[in-house]
Design a protein around this motif. Sequence first.
Motif, PDB file in Angstrom:
ATOM      1  N   LEU A 146       8.441 -12.413 -17.649  1.00 37.10           N
ATOM      2  CA  LEU A 146       8.844 -11.083 -17.211  1.00 37.10           C
ATOM      3  C   LEU A 146       7.659 -10.108 -17.304  1.00 37.10           C
ATOM      4  O   LEU A 146       7.447  -9.293 -16.403  1.00 37.10           O
ATOM      5  N   GLN A 147       6.867 -10.224 -18.364  1.00 36.89           N
ATOM      6  CA  GLN A 147       5.685  -9.376 -18.507  1.00 36.89           C
ATOM      7  C   GLN A 147       4.660  -9.689 -17.413  1.00 36.89           C
ATOM      8  O   GLN A 147       4.040  -8.782 -16.857  1.00 36.89           O
ATOM      9  N   GLN A 148       4.500 -10.976 -17.091  1.00 36.23           N
ATOM     10  CA  GLN A 148       3.585 -11.356 -16.006  1.00 36.23           C
ATOM     11  C   GLN A 148       4.034 -10.731 -14.689  1.00 36.23           C
ATOM     12  O   GLN A 148       3.207 -10.289 -13.881  1.00 36.23           O
ATOM     13  N   ALA A 149       5.359 -10.704 -14.470  1.00 37.26           N
ATOM     14  CA  ALA A 149       5.896 -10.103 -13.244  1.00 37.26           C
ATOM     15  C   ALA A 149       5.572  -8.615 -13.201  1.00 37.26           C
ATOM     16  O   ALA A 149       5.151  -8.091 -12.155  1.00 37.26           O
ATOM     17  N   ALA A 150       5.749  -7.926 -14.316  1.00 35.30           N
ATOM     18  CA  ALA A 150       5.446  -6.491 -14.371  1.00 35.30           C
ATOM     19  C   ALA A 150       3.955  -6.254 -14.128  1.00 35.30           C
ATOM     20  O   ALA A 150       3.579  -5.327 -13.397  1.00 35.30           O
ATOM     21  N   ASP A 151       3.115  -7.101 -14.715  1.00 29.25           N
ATOM     22  CA  ASP A 151       1.673  -6.960 -14.526  1.00 29.25           C
ATOM     23  C   ASP A 151       1.277  -7.191 -13.065  1.00 29.25           C
ATOM     24  O   ASP A 151       0.452  -6.455 -12.512  1.00 29.25           O
ATOM     25  N   LEU A 152       1.860  -8.216 -12.434  1.00 33.67           N
ATOM     26  CA  LEU A 152       1.543  -8.491 -11.036  1.00 33.67           C
ATOM     27  C   LEU A 152       2.035  -7.362 -10.134  1.00 33.67           C
ATOM     28  O   LEU A 152       1.336  -6.967  -9.193  1.00 33.67           O
ATOM     29  N   CYS A 153       3.203  -6.817 -10.422  1.00 34.27           N
ATOM     30  CA  CYS A 153       3.700  -5.679  -9.636  1.00 34.27           C
ATOM     31  C   CYS A 153       2.732  -4.505  -9.725  1.00 34.27           C
ATOM     32  O   CYS A 153       2.455  -3.847  -8.719  1.00 34.27           O
ATOM     33  N   ARG A 154       2.229  -4.259 -10.905  1.00 34.04           N
ATOM     34  CA  ARG A 154       1.255  -3.176 -11.089  1.00 34.04           C
ATOM     35  C   ARG A 154       0.003  -3.464 -10.245  1.00 34.04           C
ATOM     36  O   ARG A 154      -0.490  -2.588  -9.533  1.00 34.04           O
ATOM     37  N   THR A 155      -0.481  -4.698 -10.288  1.00 33.70           N
ATOM     38  CA  THR A 155      -1.662  -5.095  -9.515  1.00 33.70           C
ATOM     39  C   THR A 155      -1.425  -4.921  -8.018  1.00 33.70           C
ATOM     40  O   THR A 155      -2.322  -4.509  -7.284  1.00 33.70           O
ATOM     41  N   LEU A 156      -0.208  -5.236  -7.570  1.00 30.83           N
ATOM     42  CA  LEU A 156       0.120  -5.148  -6.141  1.00 30.83           C
ATOM     43  C   LEU A 156       0.488  -3.729  -5.704  1.00 30.83           C
ATOM     44  O   LEU A 156       0.789  -3.502  -4.530  1.00 30.83           O
ATOM     45  N   MET A 190      12.028  -1.806  -8.959  1.00 33.89           N
ATOM     46  CA  MET A 190      12.865  -2.883  -9.483  1.00 33.89           C
ATOM     47  C   MET A 190      12.998  -4.055  -8.513  1.00 33.89           C
ATOM     48  O   MET A 190      12.960  -5.209  -8.940  1.00 33.89           O
ATOM     49  N   ASP A 191      13.132  -3.789  -7.216  1.00 34.62           N
ATOM     50  CA  ASP A 191      13.229  -4.889  -6.244  1.00 34.62           C
ATOM     51  C   ASP A 191      11.982  -5.764  -6.284  1.00 34.62           C
ATOM     52  O   ASP A 191      12.067  -6.987  -6.227  1.00 34.62           O
ATOM     53  N   TRP A 192      10.828  -5.129  -6.361  1.00 37.60           N
ATOM     54  CA  TRP A 192       9.579  -5.888  -6.428  1.00 37.60           C
ATOM     55  C   TRP A 192       9.486  -6.655  -7.738  1.00 37.60           C
ATOM     56  O   TRP A 192       9.027  -7.798  -7.758  1.00 37.60           O
ATOM     57  N   LEU A 193       9.924  -6.045  -8.822  1.00 40.21           N
ATOM     58  CA  LEU A 193       9.876  -6.724 -10.118  1.00 40.21           C
ATOM     59  C   LEU A 193      10.745  -7.972 -10.105  1.00 40.21           C
ATOM     60  O   LEU A 193      10.310  -9.042 -10.528  1.00 40.21           O
ATOM     61  N   THR A 194      11.961  -7.856  -9.581  1.00 46.00           N
ATOM     62  CA  THR A 194      12.847  -9.026  -9.564  1.00 46.00           C
ATOM     63  C   THR A 194      12.326 -10.104  -8.618  1.00 46.00           C
ATOM     64  O   THR A 194      12.390 -11.290  -8.942  1.00 46.00           O
ATOM     65  N   ASP A 195      11.780  -9.702  -7.486  1.00 41.02           N
ATOM     66  CA  ASP A 195      11.226 -10.693  -6.555  1.00 41.02           C
ATOM     67  C   ASP A 195       9.990 -11.372  -7.144  1.00 41.02           C
ATOM     68  O   ASP A 195       9.808 -12.586  -7.000  1.00 41.02           O
ATOM     69  N   THR A 196       9.157 -10.605  -7.799  1.00 41.44           N
ATOM     70  CA  THR A 196       7.954 -11.169  -8.406  1.00 41.44           C
ATOM     71  C   THR A 196       8.329 -12.118  -9.536  1.00 41.44           C
ATOM     72  O   THR A 196       7.756 -13.206  -9.670  1.00 41.44           O
ATOM     73  N   TYR A 197       9.316 -11.721 -10.340  1.00 41.44           N
ATOM     74  CA  TYR A 197       9.807 -12.598 -11.405  1.00 41.44           C
ATOM     75  C   TYR A 197      10.344 -13.902 -10.816  1.00 41.44           C
ATOM     76  O   TYR A 197      10.050 -14.989 -11.307  1.00 41.44           O
ATOM     77  N   ALA A 198      11.098 -13.803  -9.728  1.00 43.13           N
ATOM     78  CA  ALA A 198      11.652 -14.996  -9.079  1.00 43.13           C
ATOM     79  C   ALA A 198      10.537 -15.923  -8.593  1.00 43.13           C
ATOM     80  O   ALA A 198      10.628 -17.145  -8.745  1.00 43.13           O
ATOM     81  N   CYS A 199       9.492 -15.349  -8.017  1.00 39.75           N
ATOM     82  CA  CYS A 199       8.393 -16.174  -7.511  1.00 39.75           C
ATOM     83  C   CYS A 199       7.578 -16.788  -8.650  1.00 39.75           C
ATOM     84  O   CYS A 199       7.149 -17.943  -8.555  1.00 39.75           O
TER      85      CYS A 199
END
Length: 148
Positions: A51-61, A67-76
């Motif tokens: 979940l932290q990796q997803a938040a970090d990647l969302c920040r990078t992107l 929230m939609d991006w966070l959940t999609d990034t977490y899923a991927c």
Amino acid sequence: MNKREQLAQWTSLVADTGDLEMIAQLQPEDATTNPSLLLAAARDERYRDLLQQAADLCRTLGHQGEMDWLTDTYACLAGQAILERVPGLVSSEVDARLSFDTRATVEKGRRLMAIYRELDVDPSRILIKVAASWEGIRAVEILEEEGI
């Protein structure tokens, strides 16, 4: 050939879970994820790092706090981790609430594949799961034309 061997000849195990440890234990050929399974996994302390990796990647992107991006990034990210545990494919499901909206389904499929590409995941190992509604079928036609 006994019945178990006969059955194994015609079947394959596909995991439908967000539990990465269970997938590693069962050794399925393929796996599928859906938003509710991933939500359950996100609540598990074992997957806080993901979940932290997803938040970090969302920040990078450039999508921090979305929230939609966070959940999609977490899923991927979960899909990427699953692919390390299965030899076949992973299915990432488009949220069922989009079942009757062709445009939103197409956008979600595109976004999921864009995130997978950002993670350097081989797109040939990804299936985007879409509802079999009229609108979902139209979305699939569009996504297939785009190579998704």
